[in-house]
Design an enzyme around this catalytic site. Structure first.
Site, PDB file in Angstrom:
ATOM      1  N   TYR A  24       0.869  -1.108   0.225  1.00  0.00           N
ATOM      2  CA  TYR A  24      -0.102  -0.170  -0.252  1.00  0.00           C
ATOM      3  C   TYR A  24       0.616   1.377  -0.594  1.00  0.00           C
ATOM      4  O   TYR A  24       1.691   1.126   0.960  1.00  0.00           O
ATOM      5  CB  TYR A  24      -1.336   0.045   0.815  1.00  0.00           C
ATOM      6  CG  TYR A  24      -1.824   0.031   0.933  1.00  0.00           C
ATOM      7  CD1 TYR A  24      -3.332   0.478  -0.111  1.00  0.00           C
ATOM      8  CD2 TYR A  24      -2.694  -1.200   1.330  1.00  0.00           C
ATOM      9  CE1 TYR A  24      -4.079   0.138  -0.348  1.00  0.00           C
ATOM     10  CE2 TYR A  24      -4.130  -1.904   1.232  1.00  0.00           C
ATOM     11  CZ  TYR A  24      -4.809  -1.355   0.446  1.00  0.00           C
ATOM     12  OH  TYR A  24      -6.267  -1.423  -0.216  1.00  0.00           O
ATOM     13  N   GLU A  62      -0.515   5.353  -0.523  1.00  0.00           N
ATOM     14  CA  GLU A  62      -1.334   6.168  -0.947  1.00  0.00           C
ATOM     15  C   GLU A  62      -0.495   7.211  -0.735  1.00  0.00           C
ATOM     16  O   GLU A  62       0.239   7.828   0.620  1.00  0.00           O
ATOM     17  CB  GLU A  62      -2.704   6.112   0.239  1.00  0.00           C
ATOM     18  CG  GLU A  62      -3.623   5.365  -0.351  1.00  0.00           C
ATOM     19  CD  GLU A  62      -3.682   4.183   0.603  1.00  0.00           C
ATOM     20  OE1 GLU A  62      -2.567   4.011   1.250  1.00  0.00           O
ATOM     21  OE2 GLU A  62      -4.826   3.582   0.900  1.00  0.00           O
ATOM     22  N   ASP A  93      -7.924  13.092 -24.746  1.00  0.00           N
ATOM     23  CA  ASP A  93      -7.892  11.492 -24.425  1.00  0.00           C
ATOM     24  C   ASP A  93      -7.197  11.325 -26.698  1.00  0.00           C
ATOM     25  O   ASP A  93      -7.540  10.716 -27.114  1.00  0.00           O
ATOM     26  CB  ASP A  93      -9.267  11.876 -24.431  1.00  0.00           C
ATOM     27  CG  ASP A  93      -9.405   9.905 -24.302  1.00  0.00           C
ATOM     28  OD1 ASP A  93      -8.269   9.543 -24.094  1.00  0.00           O
ATOM     29  OD2 ASP A  93     -10.202   9.621 -23.477  1.00  0.00           O
ATOM     30  N   THR A 132      -4.518   5.663 -21.617  1.00  0.00           N
ATOM     31  CA  THR A 132      -4.499   4.946 -21.331  1.00  0.00           C
ATOM     32  C   THR A 132      -3.415   3.878 -22.136  1.00  0.00           C
ATOM     33  O   THR A 132      -2.439   4.358 -22.674  1.00  0.00           O
ATOM     34  CB  THR A 132      -5.812   3.233 -21.595  1.00  0.00           C
ATOM     35  OG1 THR A 132      -5.246   3.640 -22.979  1.00  0.00           O
ATOM     36  CG2 THR A 132      -7.221   3.456 -21.617  1.00  0.00           C
ATOM     37  N   LYS A 145      -3.244   0.366 -24.986  1.00  0.00           N
ATOM     38  CA  LYS A 145      -3.670   0.572 -26.305  1.00  0.00           C
ATOM     39  C   LYS A 145      -2.071   0.233 -27.253  1.00  0.00           C
ATOM     40  O   LYS A 145      -1.491  -0.715 -27.441  1.00  0.00           O
ATOM     41  CB  LYS A 145      -4.754   1.071 -26.345  1.00  0.00           C
ATOM     42  CG  LYS A 145      -5.870   1.480 -26.035  1.00  0.00           C
ATOM     43  CD  LYS A 145      -6.583   1.626 -26.350  1.00  0.00           C
ATOM     44  CE  LYS A 145      -8.148   1.219 -25.543  1.00  0.00           C
ATOM     45  NZ  LYS A 145      -8.201   2.656 -24.375  1.00  0.00           N
ATOM     46  N   ARG A 149      -2.461  -2.713 -18.376  1.00  0.00           N
ATOM     47  CA  ARG A 149      -4.095  -1.836 -18.639  1.00  0.00           C
ATOM     48  C   ARG A 149      -3.727  -1.513 -17.307  1.00  0.00           C
ATOM     49  O   ARG A 149      -3.074  -1.488 -15.950  1.00  0.00           O
ATOM     50  CB  ARG A 149      -5.710  -2.626 -17.369  1.00  0.00           C
ATOM     51  CG  ARG A 149      -5.842  -3.607 -18.889  1.00  0.00           C
ATOM     52  CD  ARG A 149      -6.517  -4.713 -18.870  1.00  0.00           C
ATOM     53  NE  ARG A 149      -6.646  -4.830 -20.099  1.00  0.00           N
ATOM     54  CZ  ARG A 149      -7.610  -4.274 -21.284  1.00  0.00           C
ATOM     55  NH1 ARG A 149      -7.785  -2.870 -20.618  1.00  0.00           N
ATOM     56  NH2 ARG A 149      -7.156  -4.932 -22.173  1.00  0.00           N
TER      57      ARG A 149
HETATM   58  N1  DSN Z   1     -13.088   0.309 -24.076  1.00  0.00           N
HETATM   59  C1  DSN Z   1     -12.279   0.961 -25.354  1.00  0.00           C
HETATM   60  C2  DSN Z   1     -12.258   0.552 -26.117  1.00  0.00           C
HETATM   61  O1  DSN Z   1     -12.339  -0.600 -27.308  1.00  0.00           O
HETATM   62  O2  DSN Z   1     -12.407   1.416 -27.525  1.00  0.00           O
HETATM   63  C3  DSN Z   1     -12.212   2.326 -25.305  1.00  0.00           C
HETATM   64  O3  DSN Z   1     -12.769   2.594 -23.597  1.00  0.00           O
END
Ligand code: DSN
Length: 440
Positions: free
Chosen positions: A53, A55, A198, A224, A227, A233
């Protein structure tokens, strides 16, 4: 990659891992928001940092013995700053949606006006969709696409000048063309709005120059990390120089919003894995791969057009293609391709005639195929398989009658389970995949 301990102690879970690995190795994954995390990233995720932990932030924690965690978080921050050329990074968001909500929480009050691309036109739920908390707690205005399927910048400007949102989102999840961050910047500056890019879908492309860089034009970027960035993740919020010039307190506001505003214990194993992925993203091989993702998408798009398919906005500038397959037929294409070992998702198309649940298109992308080492030649092969699958199910049509639609869907499901041609393509796909193993 082995899981020796789990194999002995919990064979059921071990078997699930084998099943999933087999699925990934033998099929083609075209969902554009997914990636193949490297072995280093996967090892980092499985590290004992999950036990701790912590924080707070580097040097200011609520629990003791975080000296090593501090080093991990700091190196993740430093690498992100080096990769994206930004002034401040928060690497603690659990994923993209919490990162986006942290931005609202940092700079908006409930009821403030915000603006983002609508979900059905390629935006994200967290950019103000009515079913999301971001549409419920804020006065969210949505912009869309023009008749050619491009972002309607005239509409963006008109809405911005009329409604004066405090926060503007630019960023997409189902849009195949380049986003003109510079133009968004000009519009936001006219009304003194915070502008947030974003870049979840394109962060790997942005980091390597395969897409226009938003950094000079926006105040904040969220992403994120799983990707095109090819990490675990997770999520990050980045503050640019323009952001700090606009609001001196912006970095502090973001940090306070993430913790204690929305989240408590950071996921330290995830932070370690983000640091591992960022290290790889700084290498020339990553740059080469990112540019190949775009080349592959263009090659795939070209062949699909040659086959007579209708692509949204007529093609692609990034990693993604949105393809119309006929009214209501997105699911037919998705499910039939799935049987053939090619995974993509049904998706709405510009001016969608049906609904997000029964849309008229499919969304696909080239990140994973490229991460496996595939190039333009393989993209042509994939497009040819898609044409064969499309032809195979072309007899199944939309009906205005609900009961009739139900019956067609049942008949279709039976067909794809039994069809020989789809099984043949499945075998061909598996054969191709053998030449491009994911984890040796
Ligand atoms: N689930 C993602 C996507 O497939 O684009 C976006 O959050």
């Amino acid at each position: 990659m082995n899981f020796d301990h789990l194999q002995k102690t919990d064979p059921t879970l071990f078997w699930y891992i084998q099943e999933e690995r087999e699925r990934q190795e033998t099929s083609l994954e075209l969902i554009p928001s997914e990636c193949i995390a490297s072995l280093s990233t996967i090892e980092a995720l499985g590290s004992p940092f999950t036990n701790k932990y912590s924080e707070g932030y580097v040097g200011k924690r609520y629990y003791w013995w975080n000296e090593v965690v501090d080093k991990v978080e700091q190196i993740a921050i430093d690498r992100a700053k080096e990769l994206f050329w930004v002034e401040h990074v928060n690497v603690q968001p659990y994923s993209g949606s919490p990162a986006n909500f942290a931005v609202y929480n940092a700079i908006c009050e409930p009821g403030d006006t915000t603006m983002g691309l609508s979900l059905v036109e390629g935006g994200h739920l967290t950019h103000g969709h009515a079913v999301s908390a971001t549409g419920k707690f804020f006065n969210a205005i949505q912009y869309g696409l023009n008749a050619e399927g491009y972002l309607d910048m005239e509409q963006v400007e008109k809405l911005a000048l009329e409604r004066k949102p405090k926060l503007i989102w630019c960023g997409t999840t189902a849009y195949s063309r380049a986003v003109d961050f510079e133009k968004f910047g000009e519009i936001a500056d006219k009304i003194g709005a915070y502008l947030v890019a974003d870049i979840s879908h394109i962060s790997g492309l942005v980091a390597t120059g395969a897409h226009q860089d938003p950094v000079p034009y926006v105040h904040l970027m969220t992403t994120t990390t799983h990707k095109t960035l090819r990490g675990p993740r997770g999520g990050m919020i980045m503050v640019t120089k323009k952001g700090l010039d606009f609001d001196l307190e912006l970095a502090k506001k973001i940090d306070k919003s993430v913790f204690p505003g929305l989240q408590w214990g950071p996921h330290n194993h995830q932070t370690l894995a983000i640091a591992a992925a960022l290290w790889e993203a700084l290498k020339p091989e990553f740059q080469q791969m990112s540019h190949q993702i775009v080349k592959n998408a263009k090659a795939l798009a070209k062949r699909l057009i040659e086959h007579g398919f209708d692509l949204a906005a007529g093609g692609t500038d990034n990693h993604l293609i949105l393809m119309g397959v006929g009214k209501w037929r997105g699911q037919f294409m998705q499910d039939a391709l799935d049987v053939a070992g090619i995974t993509m998702n049904k998706n709405t198309i510009p001016n969608e005639p049906c609904s997000p649940f029964h849309p008229s298109g499919v969304r696909m992308g080239t990140p994973i195929m490229t991460m496996r080492g595939m190039g333009e030649a393989q993209m042509l092969q994939v497009a040819d398989w898609m044409k064969r699958v499309f032809d195979n199910v072309s007899g199944f049509e939309y009906s205005e009658d609900k009961q009739e639609r139900k019956r067609i869907l049942q008949e279709f499901t039976k067909h794809i389970q039994e069809d020989i041609e789809l099984q043949t393509i499945r075998k061909e796909v598996a054969e191709l995949c053998k030449g491009f193993p994911i984890y040796q």
